[in-house]
Write an enzyme that holds these catalytic residues in place. Structure first.
Site, PDB file in Angstrom:
ATOM      1  N   HIS A   1      -4.693   2.925  14.547  1.00 15.71           N
ATOM      2  CA  HIS A   1      -5.125   1.445  14.158  1.00 15.71           C
ATOM      3  C   HIS A   1      -4.099   0.545  14.411  1.00 15.71           C
ATOM      4  O   HIS A   1      -2.889   0.912  14.481  1.00 15.71           O
ATOM      5  CB  HIS A   1      -5.329   1.421  12.723  1.00 15.71           C
ATOM      6  CG  HIS A   1      -4.333   1.569  11.747  1.00 15.71           C
ATOM      7  ND1 HIS A   1      -3.768   2.951  11.511  1.00 15.71           N
ATOM      8  CD2 HIS A   1      -3.707   0.673  11.123  1.00 15.71           C
ATOM      9  CE1 HIS A   1      -2.975   2.750  10.906  1.00 15.71           C
ATOM     10  NE2 HIS A   1      -2.596   1.485  10.299  1.00 15.71           N
TER      11      HIS A   1
ATOM     12  N   ASP B   1      -2.614  -3.154  12.248  1.00 17.06           N
ATOM     13  CA  ASP B   1      -2.402  -3.704  11.124  1.00 17.06           C
ATOM     14  C   ASP B   1      -3.175  -5.141  11.351  1.00 17.06           C
ATOM     15  O   ASP B   1      -2.768  -6.053  12.315  1.00 17.06           O
ATOM     16  CB  ASP B   1      -1.312  -3.508  10.516  1.00 17.06           C
ATOM     17  CG  ASP B   1      -0.772  -2.515  10.223  1.00 17.06           C
ATOM     18  OD1 ASP B   1      -1.492  -1.425   9.944  1.00 17.06           O
ATOM     19  OD2 ASP B   1       0.523  -2.141  10.105  1.00 17.06           O
TER      20      ASP B   1
ATOM     21  N   LYS C   1       0.836  -1.299  -0.031  1.00 17.49           N
ATOM     22  CA  LYS C   1      -0.089   0.052   0.076  1.00 17.49           C
ATOM     23  C   LYS C   1       0.913   1.164  -0.041  1.00 17.49           C
ATOM     24  O   LYS C   1       1.697   1.193   0.806  1.00 17.49           O
ATOM     25  CB  LYS C   1      -0.970  -0.149   1.319  1.00 17.49           C
ATOM     26  CG  LYS C   1      -1.696   1.178   1.554  1.00 17.49           C
ATOM     27  CD  LYS C   1      -2.600   1.061   2.549  1.00 17.49           C
ATOM     28  CE  LYS C   1      -3.156   1.909   3.222  1.00 17.49           C
ATOM     29  NZ  LYS C   1      -3.160   2.033   4.727  1.00 17.49           N
TER      30      LYS C   1
ATOM     31  N   HIS D   1      -0.927   2.404  16.054  1.00 13.35           N
ATOM     32  CA  HIS D   1       0.006   3.299  15.408  1.00 13.35           C
ATOM     33  C   HIS D   1      -1.034   4.339  14.583  1.00 13.35           C
ATOM     34  O   HIS D   1      -2.201   3.966  14.321  1.00 13.35           O
ATOM     35  CB  HIS D   1       1.231   2.846  14.701  1.00 13.35           C
ATOM     36  CG  HIS D   1       0.687   2.077  13.674  1.00 13.35           C
ATOM     37  ND1 HIS D   1       0.242   0.586  13.920  1.00 13.35           N
ATOM     38  CD2 HIS D   1       0.319   1.960  12.045  1.00 13.35           C
ATOM     39  CE1 HIS D   1      -0.054  -0.122  12.683  1.00 13.35           C
ATOM     40  NE2 HIS D   1      -0.004   0.910  11.702  1.00 13.35           N
TER      41      HIS D   1
HETATM   42  O1  LIG Z   1       2.296   5.961   6.723  1.00 14.18           O
HETATM   43  C1  LIG Z   1       2.844   5.404   7.853  1.00 14.18           C
HETATM   44  O2  LIG Z   1       3.948   5.602   8.126  1.00 14.18           O
HETATM   45  C2  LIG Z   1       2.054   4.562   8.388  1.00 14.18           C
HETATM   46  C3  LIG Z   1       0.988   3.894   7.485  1.00 14.18           C
HETATM   47  C4  LIG Z   1      -0.108   2.640   8.061  1.00 14.18           C
HETATM   48  O3  LIG Z   1      -0.026   2.682   9.161  1.00 14.18           O
HETATM   49  C5  LIG Z   1      -0.622   1.979   7.155  1.00 14.18           C
HETATM   50  O4  LIG Z   1      -0.646   2.073   6.030  1.00 14.18           O
HETATM   51  O5  LIG Z   1      -1.286   0.859   7.702  1.00 14.18           O
HETATM   52 FE   LIG Z   2      -0.843   0.817   9.829  1.00 12.89          FE
END
Ligand SMILES: O=C(O)CCC(=O)C(=O)O
Ligand SMILES: [Fe+2]
Length: 170
Positions: free
Chosen positions: A56, A58, A37, A112
């Site tokens: 959230h 992951d 992503k 995070h």
């Molecule tokens: O952009 C970030 O450092 C974290 C992105 C994130 O937590 C995610 O895509 O699940």
């Molecule tokens: Fe994330």
């Protein structure tokens, strides 16, 4: 990425006191899925009023994260948001929900979020390492006994995702 994944799964298995191949074998062996992503956070005139990504955890087992040199990622640690420093040429490794379940809570899926920046565009590339949807994920049998009962229910990864997306309790 696959080589790093294999190494991480080996080290994390050993960290649980188990044979090196255990985590990989419970994640579909060679069928582990890598999903990328790309997050793009344009400059924001009022960064204190916005978030890039809401808090959230992951769903994956692990997340490998690389970003450009703009800080923004924060982790929830000891009841505070802690900023993650940018480190050149480093890959950040987050523990995700499936790893918390497999380890029966020994490894914690990290909460995070990401902030936006007033002047600079931030980009991050996240690779989510997850079992195949049909893999059945639950606390590793090697970690469960009478003294250490299972703290999580066992279900397919597909079912876990469906519940998380639809905010149904696991
Ligand atoms: O952009 C970030 O450092 C974290 C992105 C994130 O937590 C995610 O895509 O699940
Ligand atoms: Fe994330």
């Amino acid at each position: 990425m696959l080589r790093v994944t294999d190494k991480l799964l080996e080290v994390l298995s050993e960290g649980l006191g188990l044979d090196r191949k255990v985590l990989k074998s419970h994640m579909g062996d060679g069928a582990v899925e890598l999903e990328m992503k790309i997050n793009m956070y344009p400059p924001c005139p009022q960064p204190q009023l916005a978030l890039g990504v809401e808090p959230h955890t992951d769903m994956s087992a692990l997340t490998l994260l690389v970003s450009n040199d703009v800080r923004g990622l924060q982790l929830w640690k000891d009841d505070n948001w802690v900023a993650v420093n940018y480190l050149p040429n480093a890959v950040f490794v987050n523990i995700g929900d499936q790893m918390e379940v497999l380890s029966n809570g020994k490894y914690k899926s990290v909460l995070h979020r990401s902030l936006v920046n007033k002047e600079r565009l931030r980009i991050s590339w996240a690779v989510f390492i997850a079992p195949p949807h049909e893999a059945v994920i639950g606390p590793l049998p090697e970690l469960v006994d009478e003294q250490n009962p299972a703290k999580y229910s066992t279900k397919t990864y597909g079912e876990y995702r469906h519940r998380k997306f639809n905010k149904i309790p696991q």
